[in-house]
Write an enzyme that holds these catalytic residues in place. Sequence first.
Site, PDB file in Angstrom:
ATOM      1  CD  GLU A  39      -1.741  -2.387   1.546  1.00  0.00           C
ATOM      2  OE1 GLU A  39      -0.621  -2.578   2.064  1.00  0.00           O
ATOM      3  OE2 GLU A  39      -2.569  -3.319   1.392  1.00  0.00           O
ATOM      4  CG  HIS A  77      -9.626  -6.672   8.175  1.00  0.00           C
ATOM      5  ND1 HIS A  77      -8.545  -7.152   8.857  1.00  0.00           N
ATOM      6  CD2 HIS A  77      -9.382  -6.932   6.865  1.00  0.00           C
ATOM      7  CE1 HIS A  77      -7.689  -7.703   8.003  1.00  0.00           C
ATOM      8  NE2 HIS A  77      -8.176  -7.574   6.792  1.00  0.00           N
TER       9      HIS A  77
END
Lengths: 333, 326
Positions: B60, B129
């Site tokens: 990322e 998450h």
Amino acid sequence: MSATDTMASAALADLDGDKLRPMYERMVQIRVFEELAGKNFAAGLVPGFVHLYAGEEAIAVGVCSHLTDKDFITSTHRGHGHCIAKGVDIPGMVAELMGKSTGVCKGKGGSMHIADVDKGMLGANGIVGGGFPLACGAALTAKTLKTGGVAVCFFGDGASNQGTFHEGLNLAAIWKLPVVFVCENNGYAEATPVHYHCSATDIANRAGGYEIPGIVVDGLDLFAVYEAAGEAIARARRGEGPTLLEAKTYRFYGHFEGDQVTYRTSEELARYRDRDPIQAVRTFMVARGVAAAEELDAIDAGVAHLLDESWEAAKAAAFPATEETLTDVYVRY
Amino acid sequence: MPVMTYREALRSAMAEEMTRDESVVILGEDIGIYGGTHLVTDKLIDQFGPRRVIDTPIAEGGFTGAAIGMAMAGMRPIVEMMTWNFSFQAVDQIVQNAAKVRYFSGGQVTVPLVIRGPNGGGVQLSAQHTHSLENFYGHFPGLKVVSPVTPHDVKGMMIEAIRDPNPIIFLEAGALYGTKGEVPEGEFTVPFGKARVAREGTDVTLIAYGRQVNMLLKVADTLAADGVAAEVIDLRSIRPFDEQTIVESVRKTHRAVVVQEQWRWFSVGSEVAALIQEQAFDDLDAPVERVSGAEVPAPYARNLEVAAFPSEQQIVDAARRAMYRG
């Protein structure tokens, strides 16, 4: 083998006097710029952090001499040399160091954030390792738009341990990006020696993990850097992908101005001062008859004059208007 | 008017803009051949090819930083963050480069970039998450942060985002990808910094963004049965922020409840409450109520997750407190 011999053996056919003189001049510009930056920092004229590039001039000049304005570079906290080698306006840089409105970033960035988009200088970066992904992106733009441009990412030995090093080199390798990663290994990540902080004897060895070329050169030798960078940049332009080029070098000053440099010896510094990359080029040029000593003296004098004038102009310039505090955050909000 | 899902509206916005402007590209993990983990980019690679729908490694920081570099050098990339939870890996690039380079370069460098992906929880993905990051990204000058909740808005705001010359944090209501709604045919944009009055009312103002807006609409029905006419405001945009719509509503209703999935401390709701006391202090008939996520990492078990997020009952109770009917 002396430095001069090494350089002589590496001297390239295309480096005649007309090419060498401006390279010599750039190196002197960087040196004088840095010496005055250090002096004026000590005198209280420059706020913040200043990291001097003196000693490493052969790398910035040897690499950037192959680049044009359509090529991009990303730089580091030790970025003055890269800026000058890429053609950023010197009076504008001096003014930026002083935080003046006439600075290249209008006094909003300072030493660690000098940028000049028109020159392809995407910005010095105050975060160690911050430039790897940016250089990959600039190279991806050049590749996508087929501009023929390349990107060069300058970074230090310390940055080679950041995660962005790995992410950037892997992206560049899988996408065959026209990018050259130039490691300026000056032996110390701030105060920590490279033999402690880095698992590899040569940082260039890490290229093997990405299956890209990894080259080590003597970073004090302008000709060695010029030759190796020329090959890496040509390779990138041909669409053959990235190269990791490690230039072993040394900084003549501390990590930043004010650093007491307790982590290295004066003998070590003296050894490298004896191999001053600018003096070596000068000796070579004179010995080979590429330029007369008087000619180089005139270049030196011209540089000194330019820098003196730049500092006088910067001292006389205004600080940014207070209203500038709130501008340039968004293009529009 | 055609009906489409949130996901389809998002995809059509990107496809239309990619057709209009060749400098628009998408990068992200598994977005090309695989079609995207949430199928938002499904089949775009067939239409635009791998040079414009670019599969990335799981990196990322690397690919977000590369997109920032692309934007600095003249393109208009869209980054798919598979979920915003993974953006912590990229925060240095987003905050230290995308948000700041225009300023510290004295206005020279622009970063026309959209980073988009699902945000928020509610589907039992547990602690790592499940995040709502509006306040986190909204804190940094240089970024714009939006959070559309309807298919209409997600399309109009995505087109607006792609055309905006600044870096945009585009927080999608991940739990709502399959929800349907009317979306006008043809090109339209929804400007940033303009809240939506999702339901008009006179007695209490309920304020939220993202999927909590839908919860507020249900709460408004419940309150209506009680004879309370609630006004529901969908913020849509966190930065820039529509102060006017909130203040005008509170001047009318004199009561406000702000609801958010994120944690209470230093949150969007805190900012809304501060804004109301600054600009509508004399209009208030009750303290501003905040309903927020519980101060814990998101739990896994269904009953715990439900307990950790704002419930309709909590919001009804808050509204009744504001009405002194608690």
